[in-house]
Design a protein around this motif. Structure first.
Motif, PDB file in Angstrom:
ATOM      1  N   VAL A 156       0.850  -1.187   0.000  1.00 22.74           N
ATOM      2  CA  VAL A 156       0.000   0.000   0.000  1.00 22.74           C
ATOM      3  C   VAL A 156       0.887   1.239   0.000  1.00 22.74           C
ATOM      4  CG1 VAL A 156      -0.202   0.003   2.534  1.00 22.74           C
ATOM      5  CG2 VAL A 156      -1.926   1.176   1.155  1.00 22.74           C
ATOM      6  N   LEU A 157       0.525   2.229  -0.813  1.00 22.01           N
ATOM      7  CA  LEU A 157       1.257   3.482  -0.886  1.00 22.01           C
ATOM      8  C   LEU A 157       0.415   4.601  -0.302  1.00 22.01           C
ATOM      9  CD1 LEU A 157       2.683   3.385  -4.552  1.00 22.01           C
ATOM     10  CD2 LEU A 157       3.896   2.825  -2.427  1.00 22.01           C
ATOM     11  N   THR A 158       1.088   5.617   0.184  1.00 21.77           N
ATOM     12  CA  THR A 158       0.378   6.836   0.576  1.00 21.77           C
ATOM     13  C   THR A 158       0.095   7.644  -0.694  1.00 21.77           C
ATOM     14  OG1 THR A 158       2.354   8.202   0.841  1.00 21.77           O
ATOM     15  CG2 THR A 158       1.675   6.866   2.747  1.00 21.77           C
ATOM     16  N   VAL A 159      -0.795   8.613  -0.589  1.00 19.78           N
ATOM     17  CA  VAL A 159      -1.104   9.472  -1.738  1.00 19.78           C
ATOM     18  C   VAL A 159       0.160  10.183  -2.213  1.00 19.78           C
ATOM     19  CG1 VAL A 159      -2.406  11.488  -2.505  1.00 19.78           C
ATOM     20  CG2 VAL A 159      -3.498   9.791  -1.011  1.00 19.78           C
ATOM     21  N   GLU A 203       3.329   9.270  -1.845  1.00 18.56           N
ATOM     22  CA  GLU A 203       4.249   8.312  -2.473  1.00 18.56           C
ATOM     23  C   GLU A 203       3.786   7.957  -3.881  1.00 18.56           C
ATOM     24  OE1 GLU A 203       5.696   6.011   1.629  1.00 18.56           O
ATOM     25  OE2 GLU A 203       3.994   5.282   0.459  1.00 18.56           O
ATOM     26  N   TYR A 204       2.499   7.777  -4.040  1.00 12.97           N
ATOM     27  CA  TYR A 204       1.960   7.437  -5.360  1.00 12.97           C
ATOM     28  C   TYR A 204       2.204   8.566  -6.356  1.00 12.97           C
ATOM     29  CZ  TYR A 204      -1.554   6.525  -8.973  1.00 12.97           C
ATOM     30  OH  TYR A 204      -2.195   6.332 -10.171  1.00 12.97           O
ATOM     31  N   ARG A 205       1.960   9.794  -5.925  1.00 13.73           N
ATOM     32  CA  ARG A 205       2.144  10.934  -6.828  1.00 13.73           C
ATOM     33  C   ARG A 205       3.604  11.178  -7.182  1.00 13.73           C
ATOM     34  NH1 ARG A 205      -2.142  15.108  -3.897  1.00 13.73           N
ATOM     35  NH2 ARG A 205      -4.024  14.318  -4.936  1.00 13.73           N
ATOM     36  N   LEU A 247       1.940   0.588 -12.845  1.00 13.20           N
ATOM     37  CA  LEU A 247       2.189  -0.729 -12.252  1.00 13.20           C
ATOM     38  C   LEU A 247       1.469  -0.889 -10.914  1.00 13.20           C
ATOM     39  CD1 LEU A 247       5.987  -1.234 -13.057  1.00 13.20           C
ATOM     40  CD2 LEU A 247       4.022  -2.346 -14.143  1.00 13.20           C
ATOM     41  N   TYR A 248       1.458   0.178 -10.109  1.00 16.21           N
ATOM     42  CA  TYR A 248       0.768   0.097  -8.822  1.00 16.21           C
ATOM     43  C   TYR A 248      -0.736  -0.030  -9.025  1.00 16.21           C
ATOM     44  CZ  TYR A 248      -0.738   1.153  -4.074  1.00 16.21           C
ATOM     45  OH  TYR A 248      -1.343   1.090  -2.830  1.00 16.21           O
ATOM     46  N   ARG A 249      -1.284   0.734  -9.973  1.00 14.52           N
ATOM     47  CA  ARG A 249      -2.721   0.635 -10.257  1.00 14.52           C
ATOM     48  C   ARG A 249      -3.064  -0.772 -10.752  1.00 14.52           C
ATOM     49  NH1 ARG A 249      -5.516   5.769 -10.890  1.00 14.52           N
ATOM     50  NH2 ARG A 249      -7.131   4.627 -12.014  1.00 14.52           N
ATOM     51  N   LEU A 250      -2.155  -1.341 -11.551  1.00 16.43           N
ATOM     52  CA  LEU A 250      -2.382  -2.699 -12.048  1.00 16.43           C
ATOM     53  C   LEU A 250      -2.378  -3.697 -10.896  1.00 16.43           C
ATOM     54  CD1 LEU A 250      -2.691  -4.564 -14.524  1.00 16.43           C
ATOM     55  CD2 LEU A 250      -0.193  -4.707 -14.605  1.00 16.43           C
ATOM     56  N   ALA A 261      -7.145   2.052  -2.258  1.00 17.72           N
ATOM     57  CA  ALA A 261      -5.788   1.728  -2.703  1.00 17.72           C
ATOM     58  C   ALA A 261      -4.692   2.619  -2.127  1.00 17.72           C
ATOM     59  CB  ALA A 261      -5.728   1.795  -4.230  1.00 17.72           C
ATOM     60  N   LEU A 262      -5.046   3.782  -1.591  1.00 19.15           N
ATOM     61  CA  LEU A 262      -4.030   4.750  -1.156  1.00 19.15           C
ATOM     62  C   LEU A 262      -4.344   5.259   0.245  1.00 19.15           C
ATOM     63  CD1 LEU A 262      -3.887   6.802  -4.480  1.00 19.15           C
ATOM     64  CD2 LEU A 262      -2.093   5.262  -3.663  1.00 19.15           C
ATOM     65  N   TRP A 263      -3.307   5.415   1.048  1.00 18.53           N
ATOM     66  CA  TRP A 263      -3.487   5.956   2.389  1.00 18.53           C
ATOM     67  C   TRP A 263      -3.309   7.468   2.359  1.00 18.53           C
ATOM     68  CZ3 TRP A 263      -5.681   5.087   6.760  1.00 18.53           C
ATOM     69  CH2 TRP A 263      -5.332   5.814   7.902  1.00 18.53           C
ATOM     70  N   ASP A 264      -4.347   8.178   2.781  1.00 23.35           N
ATOM     71  CA  ASP A 264      -4.308   9.642   2.844  1.00 23.35           C
ATOM     72  C   ASP A 264      -3.844  10.034   4.250  1.00 23.35           C
ATOM     73  OD1 ASP A 264      -4.901  12.398   3.103  1.00 23.35           O
ATOM     74  OD2 ASP A 264      -6.467  12.239   1.578  1.00 23.35           O
ATOM     75  N   GLU A 265      -2.621  10.538   4.344  1.00 23.07           N
ATOM     76  CA  GLU A 265      -2.064  10.884   5.653  1.00 23.07           C
ATOM     77  C   GLU A 265      -2.706  12.134   6.243  1.00 23.07           C
ATOM     78  OE1 GLU A 265       2.221   9.879   6.519  1.00 23.07           O
ATOM     79  OE2 GLU A 265       2.356  10.096   4.326  1.00 23.07           O
ATOM     80  N   ASN A 266      -3.342  12.957   5.411  1.00 25.70           N
ATOM     81  CA  ASN A 266      -4.016  14.144   5.931  1.00 25.70           C
ATOM     82  C   ASN A 266      -5.382  13.798   6.528  1.00 25.70           C
ATOM     83  OD1 ASN A 266      -1.952  15.948   5.131  1.00 25.70           O
ATOM     84  ND2 ASN A 266      -2.724  15.946   3.034  1.00 25.70           N
TER      85      ASN A 266
END
Length: 330
Positions: free
Chosen positions: A125-128, A130-132, A141-144, A311-316
């Protein structure tokens, strides 16, 4: 009650009941073997019927894995060596090298919800942020990887049929893990050889593969939804606490009675992470005695379906969100 206090309260449920453990082992393995034999016999009538029976039997294989899981935690038998050897034997049926899995799963319990300790025994799992920060290819690749067809179809097959053949994650951690993986491989090879010798390749294609594949996908879904839900908890190392992560970062998955039985009550995952030495057959006892735990992190079967899009962890906002939600974030 604070999470640390719960761990003390739950201590009294940790003692396994030998007769109950043997009963649970029997009512899991005997139907599994009986349905397997029935599916084998059904090959003479219709391969479709054999596949249907194999898919039913996947539920009993999931339950077999849960017994192996409890052996790994030392919670199924009072005698730890007995539990270990039963776990190793069951590992041949579940395609899972026992000692390798036990070690990586222990790491999962010790690091769950820790953003700075991801990567072993968990779903990526990525944070928002990290993904951006990833390249276009990295994002694709992560979305896949997080697509439900991949995450619950291809990844389980890869994990149980391929990855488990080597001590991935522990390649340089000593001979014990190599022995575990290769001894399990030898057992699986022997089992397959016997199936082909006595029943031909059809037994493997129409019974073995469907049973294992569906069980792997069901197991992946259960593992996923136990931590990957909207209001789960992730923290950086300096703010992380293992007890908080156990209670608030693990779901209380409410399943119909039949599914709850087949999955070894592991839906009460918050209780399991608070006290992993509790046998799975005593988890309902905990919930009956403690209403507060019944109401904590409840997730119904219907609600859980939405988790597949997260799919993404929002730290805010401190919650797990979908890719669509992430696009709307500034």
């Amino acid at each position: 009650m604070k999470p640390q206090q719960w761990t003390r309260v739950l201590t009294k449920y940790r003692e396994p009941i030998p007769a109950r453990s043997l009963l649970e082992l029997s009512v899991t393995l005997l139907p599994f073997l009986a349905i397997w034999a029935l599916a084998w016999w059904a090959l003479s009538i219709s391969p479709v019927l054999s596949v249907a029976l194999a898919m039913v039997n996947a539920g009993f294989l999931v339950r077999t894995f849960m017994i192996q899981h409890d052996c790994g935690h030392g919670s199924f038998f009072r005698n730890r060596k007995l539990g270990d050897w039963i776990g190793r034997a069951l590992g041949v049926l579940t395609l899972t090298p026992y000692d390798v899995w036990r070690k990586t799963h222990a790491i999962h319990h010790a690091t769950t919800g820790n953003l700075d300790q991801r990567g072993t025994g968990d779903v990526p799992v990525l944070t928002v942020t990290e993904y951006r920060s990833k390249s276009r290819l990295g994002r694709v690749l992560y979305r896949l990887l997080r697509h439900p067809l991949v995450l619950f179809g291809i990844v389980p097959f890869y994990t149980f049929f391929l990855q488990n053949r080597l001590p991935v994650g522990l390649m340089r951690s000593g001979w014990r893990y190599w022995l575990s993986s290769q001894a399990t491989n030898a057992g699986i090879g022997g089992l397959l050889a016997l199936l082909i010798w006595f029943g031909g390749l059809e037994v493997v294609l129409f019974i073995f593969v469907p049973t294992m594949s569906l069980a792997a996908s069901l197991g992946m879904w259960m593992f996923y939804v136990q931590h990957q839900f909207e209001d789960t908890v992730w923290e950086r190392q300096e703010d992380w606490n293992v007890h908080e992560a156990a209670l608030h970062g693990s779901s209380n998955y409410i399943l119909p009675p039949v599914l709850n039985w087949l999955t070894g009550n592991i839906g009460a995952h918050h209780v399991h992470h608070l006290a992993s030495r509790i046998p799975f057959y005593r988890l309902p006892e905990v919930l009956r005695d403690h209403d507060d735990l019944v109401e904590t992190r409840r997730l119904t079967l219907r609600e859980s379906l939405r988790c597949a899009s997260l799919a993404l962890w929002d730290e805010n906002d401190r919650k797990l969100i979908s890719f669509a939600e992430a696009r709307r974030r500034p």
